[in-house]
Motif scaffolding. Sequence first.
Motif, PDB file in Angstrom:
ATOM      1  N   CYS A 219       0.841  -1.199   0.000  1.00 25.99           N
ATOM      2  CA  CYS A 219       0.000   0.000   0.000  1.00 25.99           C
ATOM      3  C   CYS A 219       0.874   1.246   0.000  1.00 25.99           C
TER       4      CYS A 219
ATOM      5  N   SER B 115       0.425   3.597   1.949  1.00 31.94           N
ATOM      6  CA  SER B 115       0.677   3.919   3.361  1.00 31.94           C
ATOM      7  C   SER B 115       1.783   3.042   3.946  1.00 31.94           C
TER       8      SER B 115
ATOM      9  N   HIS C 213      -1.250  -4.870   5.227  1.00 27.17           N
ATOM     10  CA  HIS C 213      -2.633  -4.776   5.723  1.00 27.17           C
ATOM     11  C   HIS C 213      -3.639  -4.956   4.598  1.00 27.17           C
ATOM     12  N   GLU C 214      -3.153  -5.357   3.405  1.00 31.47           N
ATOM     13  CA  GLU C 214      -4.082  -5.622   2.296  1.00 31.47           C
ATOM     14  C   GLU C 214      -3.852  -7.070   1.870  1.00 31.47           C
TER      15      GLU C 214
ATOM     16  N   ASP D  15      -8.716  -2.570   1.671  1.00 33.40           N
ATOM     17  CA  ASP D  15      -8.352  -1.196   2.036  1.00 33.40           C
ATOM     18  C   ASP D  15      -8.659  -0.185   0.948  1.00 33.40           C
ATOM     19  N   ILE D  16      -7.858  -0.182  -0.134  1.00 28.63           N
ATOM     20  CA  ILE D  16      -7.857   0.990  -1.017  1.00 28.63           C
ATOM     21  C   ILE D  16      -9.183   1.240  -1.723  1.00 28.63           C
TER      22      ILE D  16
END
Length: 406
Positions: free
Chosen positions: A38, A40, A60-61, A170-171
């Motif tokens: 990501c 981030s 986290h993805e 997430d995104i």
Amino acid sequence: MRALTWQGRHDVRVETVPDPEIVNPRDAILKITSTAICGSDLHLYDHYIPTLRAGDVLGHEFMGEVVEVGAKSTLKKGQRVVVPFTISCGNCFFCTKQQYSACDNSNPAETSDASDLLMGHPMGGAFGYAHLTGGYAGGQAEYVRVPYSDVGPIVVPNHLADEEVLFLSDILPTGWQAAVNADIEPGDTVAVWGCGPVGLFAIQSALILGAERVIAIDHYPTRLALAKKLGAEVFNYEDVNVREALDEMTGGIGPDAVIDCVGMESHGMSVDNLVDTVKAHLFLGTERPHALRQAILACRKGGRVSIPGVYGGFADKFPLGQMMEKGLTVKQGQTHVQKFTRPLLAMIEEGKLDTTFLISHRASLEDAAEMYRHWHDEQNDYTKIVLKPEMAKGTVEKVLEEPVAA
Ligand SMILES: [Zn+2]
Ligand SMILES: [Zn+2]
């Protein structure tokens, strides 16, 4: 198992770490089939986020197959699931209000104390994002432990490929929430700063939610080309004066809503940004909010400011007076991912959302450290990287063939 670990600034390595175990009856263990890097994650890579520890597993993805379940998990072995990056209990005051990223139970006491001090209240938990958010091991790994597996993970139908649904983690919900937070009305002009993955999904979402025009701002030709393909009008901030260009495009009024998809590591050669950069390097400040300052000044009077970009602490030279005098409404925050996964999955199934157009590379998990370097240094050519634990080391597939010129 093998996992991508953070070791220090610009130092991540794939190492052998202990396998995850069920520690709570609501847990499940996933075998990761796809995981993404990501934008981030670059804030971790650049060490802009405090409370990282050497050896932390990032990511986290992710999505995968359920291989183990606790007694109170609602998942079944063999199911394919996508997991929200936000860890949420489903029962607390915030979760019952669908403010999942504010969950009061998912961040253990010893780590929530630090965020309580820094933020005023303890933050919710998140995967692979330092110890302020609970210190949970992330999913850039072969396996991951998923707490509250009865709340977060969403089972995906087998006819959808991993890459069609992976970004529900997430995104995609983050871009969608950014557009929702912009309170778009029919006929609106929406300006989006940053055409990274979240920016691209915010552009697509804004158009679906009824924006008449979306204007996208970046400096990477490939990312601008992707934005243009979605239907945005685009310009390169290195070629034009952004404020003047936006005024010109909107009859002198300014955009009805502005969306900052850049966050704390803004680029650009403006004076305010150079001062922020020096301060960040001297640890006198954490934020470089140049894009957000510009967005606030460009927004029309009475307009809306939506901030999905990540910020970590205090910012200075912030246009508070301008926000007040112009009567702007500001909405921001970590994404309440669990609130959006089901409706967005339905839209993917109906073919209303394109979720694969931005993937530029597919690579083996073993090559994750090299992929971080590319993601950090070559943002024009690397628009989204998906890692696959099953791929052999050294295999890199270029998915987005010819970068189209904007
Ligand atoms: Zn992310
Ligand atoms: Zn909760």
